[in-house]
Scaffold this motif. Structure first.
Motif, PDB file in Angstrom:
ATOM      1  N   GLN A 120     -56.041 -79.204   0.990  1.00 61.78           N
ATOM      2  CA  GLN A 120     -56.546 -79.682   2.282  1.00 61.78           C
ATOM      3  C   GLN A 120     -56.409 -81.206   2.362  1.00 61.78           C
ATOM      4  O   GLN A 120     -55.949 -81.754   3.363  1.00 61.78           O
ATOM      5  N   GLU A 149     -53.772 -68.261   1.340  1.00 61.15           N
ATOM      6  CA  GLU A 149     -54.097 -69.662   1.613  1.00 61.15           C
ATOM      7  C   GLU A 149     -52.873 -70.558   1.388  1.00 61.15           C
ATOM      8  O   GLU A 149     -52.625 -71.489   2.162  1.00 61.15           O
ATOM      9  N   LYS A 152     -50.739 -70.330   4.321  1.00 59.76           N
ATOM     10  CA  LYS A 152     -51.288 -71.105   5.446  1.00 59.76           C
ATOM     11  C   LYS A 152     -50.872 -72.578   5.323  1.00 59.76           C
ATOM     12  O   LYS A 152     -50.383 -73.173   6.284  1.00 59.76           O
TER      13      LYS A 152
ATOM     14  N   LEU B  48     -63.373 -74.462  18.331  1.00 58.41           N
ATOM     15  CA  LEU B  48     -63.631 -74.323  16.892  1.00 58.41           C
ATOM     16  C   LEU B  48     -62.888 -73.119  16.314  1.00 58.41           C
ATOM     17  O   LEU B  48     -62.369 -73.166  15.198  1.00 58.41           O
ATOM     18  N   GLN B  49     -62.808 -72.034  17.103  1.00 57.78           N
ATOM     19  CA  GLN B  49     -62.066 -70.869  16.644  1.00 57.78           C
ATOM     20  C   GLN B  49     -60.582 -71.211  16.496  1.00 57.78           C
ATOM     21  O   GLN B  49     -59.935 -70.830  15.504  1.00 57.78           O
ATOM     22  N   VAL B  51     -59.324 -74.128  15.933  1.00 57.86           N
ATOM     23  CA  VAL B  51     -59.179 -75.025  14.785  1.00 57.86           C
ATOM     24  C   VAL B  51     -59.081 -74.195  13.504  1.00 57.86           C
ATOM     25  O   VAL B  51     -58.209 -74.407  12.658  1.00 57.86           O
ATOM     26  N   GLN B  52     -59.967 -73.216  13.413  1.00 58.87           N
ATOM     27  CA  GLN B  52     -59.982 -72.390  12.206  1.00 58.87           C
ATOM     28  C   GLN B  52     -58.709 -71.544  12.084  1.00 58.87           C
ATOM     29  O   GLN B  52     -58.077 -71.503  11.028  1.00 58.87           O
ATOM     30  N   ASP B  53     -58.310 -70.934  13.195  1.00 57.37           N
ATOM     31  CA  ASP B  53     -57.134 -70.060  13.172  1.00 57.37           C
ATOM     32  C   ASP B  53     -55.864 -70.830  12.822  1.00 57.37           C
ATOM     33  O   ASP B  53     -54.967 -70.311  12.160  1.00 57.37           O
ATOM     34  N   GLY B  55     -55.538 -73.804  11.198  1.00 56.74           N
ATOM     35  CA  GLY B  55     -55.505 -74.673  10.025  1.00 56.74           C
ATOM     36  C   GLY B  55     -55.396 -76.138  10.386  1.00 56.74           C
ATOM     37  O   GLY B  55     -54.863 -76.945   9.620  1.00 56.74           O
TER      38      GLY B  55
END
Lengths: 351, 351
Positions: A120, A149, A152, B48-49, B51-53, B55
Motif C-alpha cells: 500500500q 491482494e 489488486k 467510500l464503496q 474507493v474500496q472497490d 483500490g
C-alpha cells in the motif's frame, strides 16, 4: 541537527531563489531551464551561474507528477540481513541506479500484514514497479486472499514475483532446481553415500516441498535412501535452526552418510553443531547446502551447494521490471538454474 | 508483463475514476475524502464503496508537493552485502516504516563519484534526510573537497554521518572503541598472550588508524608487544583479504600468541586460512575480530569480537534523523560503545 546559522535551516533551492540570485524573473529562469531560445545570452549565463552556485536541482516530484513516472522501484524482502536477499538487492540496485532508478527497500519480516502495508505504501508513492520476494508467495499452500491482494496491486503497478505461484498471471521469476539436485545427488553417490538426512525448512513453505521431493527422487535414482527419523524438516531456515536440527539428528543414534540441508544458513549452523559434538566433516558425514550464499564459503570446510549466479539473477529481475514498466510482453514464468558447486564438505580425499 | 486485457495496462486509480464509479462529481469525491460534512450520507457511502472497490490510494507525490515533506529517507552504504551495513539498515528501515517513512537504499561501492551521484539523486528526489555511511567519511585523511560537497548537500537536506569527521558541523554518530579494546587486550593477556599481530585494514581508511592505535596502546598496558613483520594491515576488509593476510602471516616463520583482526570478515577469512594450514584455534593461536557481525558467530570456533548493539545503533540513527528533519537541536557528535563478546577463538580450556 540544527547546525546552521539561525534562520537558515536545511532547505531545497527553488526556482525563486535562482531568480533572486540571478536578478531575473522566475519566468526567465523557467525559460532558461526548459531550453527556450527567447532569453538574452547575458541573462542565460546569469541563470546558469546561479544554478551552479546554489546547487539547484530540478524537483523530481514535480517532474514525476507531470510525467506520471517516478523512476522509483519498490523492493520487498522478508529480511535484508539474509545474504540471499542482500546479494540480489545489491546487484539490482546498481543496475537500477545506472538506469536512473532509485529503489525503496522494505523488510516485511515475512508477515502477511506487513506485506500488505508495504504494498500500500509503495503504491501510494507511485513506484513504477515492485519486486516481491518471500513471504506469502513462498507459502505452502498459497492463500487465495494473498494472491487476490497481489492481483489488486498489480492492476495499479506492475509486480514481479520471485517465486512460482500458481493461479495468477503476475510475472514470475523462479528457480528450476532439478538439474542442480540431480548433479548434487550423483556427486554424493560418487562419494560413497548410501543414506541421507534432510535438514531444515518448514512444512508451510513451498521451497521445502520442492527441494525435498527432488532430493528424494534423485537420491532414489542413485540407490540412496533416507529414513523418517532423519527427516528434520520443520525446523526453520536460519543458522540457529540448523544447529537445533543437527542436535536432534545426533540423538537418533544411527547417523546417515550425508546431511542435505535446505539452504546454506541451515548447513552452516548444522556444521557448527556437528563439529562441536566431535564429528568430522566430510570424514564422518557429508554435508550440503543450497543457494550459494556467502555462508557456504566462509566456514571450514566450505559447504557444497547449489549456487545461484546472483549478478545474472539481478539482471533478469531488472529486465523483467523494465518490461513491466514499459508494458512490453514477457513470458509469464522465467526460470533460473542454480549450479552445483563442490567444496570440502563433501570432498573425501582419496584413501 | 503485459498480462492484462488489451487496453487495460497498469494504472493508478484517480479521483475521476472514483467519481465515475460512485456516480458523483469529482468535487464530491474530494469533499468526502477531505472529511467535509457537506455531503449527503448516500453519496458519502457511494464514494467510500468506490474507493474500496477500486483500490484507490491518495497520491503521495501530490501530498508531498503540497507539504514539502516526502516522508522518504535516503540511505547510502558502500555495499549492502556487508552484514555490518545490512544489520543497521534492517533495523533503521523497520523504525522508519513504523513511523510512516520509506527508505531509498543505494550502494556507493565506496567510490567518491558514485557517492556524489547518489547524493544528487536523493536530493533531487526531495528526501527528508540522508544517512551517509562509509566511503569518503572513512577516508584517511578525509578530503576537503569531499567534506565541502557534503556541506553543500547538507544545506539542502539534513545529513547524518556515521563516522567521526573533523572540520564539519554535520551531525555524526560514531563508535567510541577505547573501552572495548581495553577489555579485549586485558582478556588476551589473561589467556596468556604476550605477543600479537594486527591483520587487515587499509592505510587510507581511518578505522585502521583508530583500532591499531588502541590495540597497540592497550596491549602495551598489559605487557603485550607486536613486531613490524606481524603488521599485515594494508590488506583490506573482506573475507578474502583475511585469507591472504593470514597466508602472509604464516610465512613469517615465528608466530605471535594472538591475531587481532580489523573486523569480523577479516577474522573469518583468517580463521579459515589458519585452519587449512593445520593450526588449531585457540590452542595454537588466539584470534579476535571486531563489529559483532554474523560471521563471528557462524564459524567454528566462534570469534571473540567487540560487538555493536545493532538495534540500539539503528534507534540512534533514527532519532538523529528525526531531529534533523524537525530541526531540533542535537549534539554534534553522538557516541556508540561496542562491547567485548568472548567466544571460543580466545577461550582456552583449563589445562
Amino acid at each position: 541537527m540544527r547546525n546552521h546559522a539561525a534562520g537558515s535551516p536545511h532547505k531545497a533551492v527553488t526556482i525563486y531563489d535562482i531568480s533572486r540570485l540571478a536578478g531575473v524573473s522566475p519566468a526567465t529562469v523557467s525559460r532558461v531551464l526548459s531550453g527556450s531560445a527567447r532569453v538574452s545570452e547575458a541573462k542565460r549565463k546569469a541563470v546558469l551561474q546561479a544554478v551552479q552556485d546554489s546547487g539547484f536541482l530540478p524537483n523530481a516530484l514535480a517532474q514525476s507528477l507531470a510525467s506520471s513516472r517516478t523512476h522509483t522501484i519498490g523492493f520487498l524482502v522478508p529480511d535484508i540481513k539474509n545474504p540471499y536477499f542482500s546479494s540480489i538487492y545489491y546487484h539490482v540496485e546498481i543496475l537500477a541506479s545506472q538506469n536512473g532508478y532509485a529503489v525503496l527497500l522494505a523488510n516485511s519480516r515475512g508477515a502477511f500484514e506487513n506485506e500488505s502495508r508495504i504494498l500500500q505504501a509503495l503504491t501510494g508513492r507511485r513506484v513504477d514497479a515492485i519486486v516481491f520476494m518471500g513471504g506469502r508467495i513462498d507459502a505452502f499452500p498459497c492463500s487465495a486472499a494473498g494472491i487476490a491482494e497481489l492481483e489488486k496491486f498489480n492492476r495499479m503497478v506492475p509486480l514481479l514475483l520471485t517465486s512460482r505461484v500458481e493461479g495468477t498471471s503476475i510475472p514470475q521469476l523462479c528457480s528450476r532446481e532439478d538439474g542442480a539436485v540431480l548433479a548434487l545427488m550423483r556427486h554424493l553417490s560418487e562419494q560413497g553415500c548410501r543414506t541421507f538426512a534432510i535438514l531444515g525448512g518448514a512444512e508451510d513453505v513451498s521451497v521445502l516441498h520442492r527441494r525435498r521431493a527432488l532430493m528424494l527422487a534423485c537420491g532414489c535414482r542413485f540407490g540412496m535412501v533416507t529414513q523418517p527419523k532423519w527427516a528434520l524438516t520443520d525446523t526453520g531456515f536460519s543458522i540457529e535452526s540448523g544447529r537445533q536440527a543437527a542436535a536432534q539428528l545426533l540423538q537418533c543414534g544411527e547417523l546417515p552418510d550425508a546431511v542435505c540441508c535446505i539452504n546454506d544458513m541451515v548447513a552452516a549452523g548444522a556444521l557448527q553443531q556437528l563439529r562441536s559434538d566431535g564429528l568430522q566433516i566430510p570424514q564422518d558425514l557429508l554435508l550440503t547446502g543450497f543457494d550459494g550464499e556467502v555462508f557456504s564459503e566462509v566456514v571450514d570446510p566450505g559447504i557444497t551447494t547449489a549456487a545461484f549466479d546472483y549478478p545474472d539473477f539481478a539482471q533478469r529481475i531488472f529486465d523483467l521490471l523494465m518490461r513491466g514498466i514499459h508494458q512490453e510482453p514477457c513470458a509469464p514464468v522465467t526460470e533460473l538454474y542454480p549450479h552445483l558447486t563442490i567444496r570440502g564438505s563433501t570432498r573425501r580425499e582419496a584413501p
